[in-house]
Design an enzyme around this catalytic site. Sequence first.
Site, PDB file in Angstrom:
ATOM      1  N   ASP A 128       2.299   7.202  -1.877  1.00 35.59           N
ATOM      2  CA  ASP A 128       2.395   6.976  -0.441  1.00 35.59           C
ATOM      3  C   ASP A 128       1.080   7.425   0.207  1.00 35.59           C
ATOM      4  OD1 ASP A 128       3.449   6.346   2.088  1.00 35.59           O
ATOM      5  OD2 ASP A 128       5.436   7.044   1.509  1.00 35.59           O
ATOM      6  N   TRP A 129       0.949   7.206   1.483  1.00 31.98           N
ATOM      7  CA  TRP A 129      -0.368   7.294   2.136  1.00 31.98           C
ATOM      8  C   TRP A 129      -0.767   8.739   2.458  1.00 31.98           C
ATOM      9  CZ3 TRP A 129       0.390   3.043   0.245  1.00 31.98           C
ATOM     10  CH2 TRP A 129      -0.297   1.870   0.538  1.00 31.98           C
TER      11      TRP A 129
END
Length: 625
Positions: free
Chosen positions: A359-360
């Site tokens: 994820d970011w």
Amino acid sequence: MNKSTLLFLGLTILLGCKQSNKEQKGNQFSELLKIKSQIFIEKDGIKFRDLNKNQKLDIYEDLSQPTEARLENLLSQMTLEEKAGIMFINGAPVSKDAKPDGNFELTGPAARMPSIVENIKTRMMTHFNIWDIPSEPIIFAKWYNNSQQVAENTRLGIPITIASDPRHHLGKNVIGMASSGFSQFCEMPGFAAIGNEELVSEFADVVRREYMAIGIREALHPQIDLATEPRWARISGNFSEDADLTARLVKPYINGLQGKSLKDGVACMTKHFPGGGAQKEGLDPHFSFQKGQIYPGNNFNYHLIPFEAAFEVNTAAIMPYYGVPIDQTDENVAMSYNKTIITTLLREKYKYNGVVCTDWGLITDVPFGPDVIWKARAWGVEDLSDEERVFKIIDAGCDQFGGESRTELIIQLVSKGKISEERIDQSVRRLLKQKFDLGLFDNPFVDETKVTEIIGTETSIKLGEKTQQISMTLLKNDNSVLPLSQNILKVYIKNIDSTTVSNYAKIVTNPEEADFAIIRLNTPWYPVDTNNSFAASFHHGDLDFKGGKKEHILKLLKTVPTIVNLYLDRPAVIPEITQLAASVIVDYGSSDKSVCEVIFGNVEPQGKLPFELPSSMQAVKNQKN
């Protein structure tokens, strides 16, 4: 016929077939490619894109070669810097003039991002996700084609892959995703409320065609977390709290998006492995005030059921979530840092060999506003350096870093001998294979003249409206007040467009004069006390109406028979409202028109609740996440 004659005829047929194959290979290139590609050449009767500009047909440029041979040939030509570049995906701004380094005039996260040209040329990146885009999809298509021309003029001509979060939902809790121009459907709980696999497949096919029309070839969805904690801020992106229902619906979703083959489809990055719904008090681990997922009912494996379904239909990629699976593995570190989660569970138990992308923002602290530093979501490994974090994520078994552009860290790790280039090659192979499977090496361009014919067609718009309407769930209907009679009633309205309602009934300004009132409400939420504006925008907190707002609603319900329409982006606690309202009907992302179509009887609501509605906030606090 003697053996020599047979041999001659056989060779003639074989050579004829080879010639036909060569001609067929040359004819696979469209007129669009001739127009858009700046490196399209014909040599020795063969047409091809000379990606490395050496005036000969390399194996990786040859459509007739097996994918494995093509990617190995390309991998052998790549430098370490180019390999590092492909292992990162980050945001890119889209300009209003369609130039890759053009006039941006943006706000939000994309405003702080380097142009796609800078990332391609200086960091050799080839994966990008986009947030805000111009309101006209055709501008995006032109920007995309221009960006692919920049990519094909790099040393090896590796095409870019553009990814996006969902853009096809008419909801009020979609953070940062511009949806202008795209067909608008209910949110994912609405599809669970309907429970129709064929309808999910039709929806996914619309998304596939509309994405492909402008160059989006990777979907940062579906999100198949389970809504087992009703306060969680991201429930509107999930199907339901039911693992079996979610598993049943995710299959047509992925099949519909990915198509019969990825060459004609959009790669799905299914998230958030191994399930992100079990958040303590519903607080989201995007932020440092919540770093762990808890399993007080020992139901860790229940959250895996939808992912098992996604593996069955070969989801192209997997995204783990931010949270720490508290006391479920040998170390309490976040999912993408956790070797037990990524290697032992995902790679070894489930034999998953697709792309795994974090994820970011797991590596780098970034400014988020004038007085806010957004800490990297390195939960459980906060004390590690940025380089050590990259090492731990790769060692855990991940292939790609979301929301990061730190290519230099991989180069440093290999140069220091901490990670072998062979290990880097494992991840690069998976990422290259996805690009080859998508057909991006052969023809990455889109036909700008077809965009308006594909996006927002009448058929797609009507299908979207259908999902908004039939997904609605009727919770209460005292004395069968619904459907309301059209054109003979006087109605008092609140939070709904008067022009729309006037097509169905006469509107009055005083509730005492009305036959009925119609009020649209949103599930309550209460922002976390934080100076991070993004965190404050997440729909956290209690699920019940409070104070003056609650009293104002109840006063209306006591004054006139009232139809309450409630948008559920999370479960709501509404016992007093349900008791006093004449009718309660909930939606999962519906326009005012769609709500009126149901209330006034043109469409029958068919939805069943995709999750339970708690009886009280005390019940919420007493339950197991």
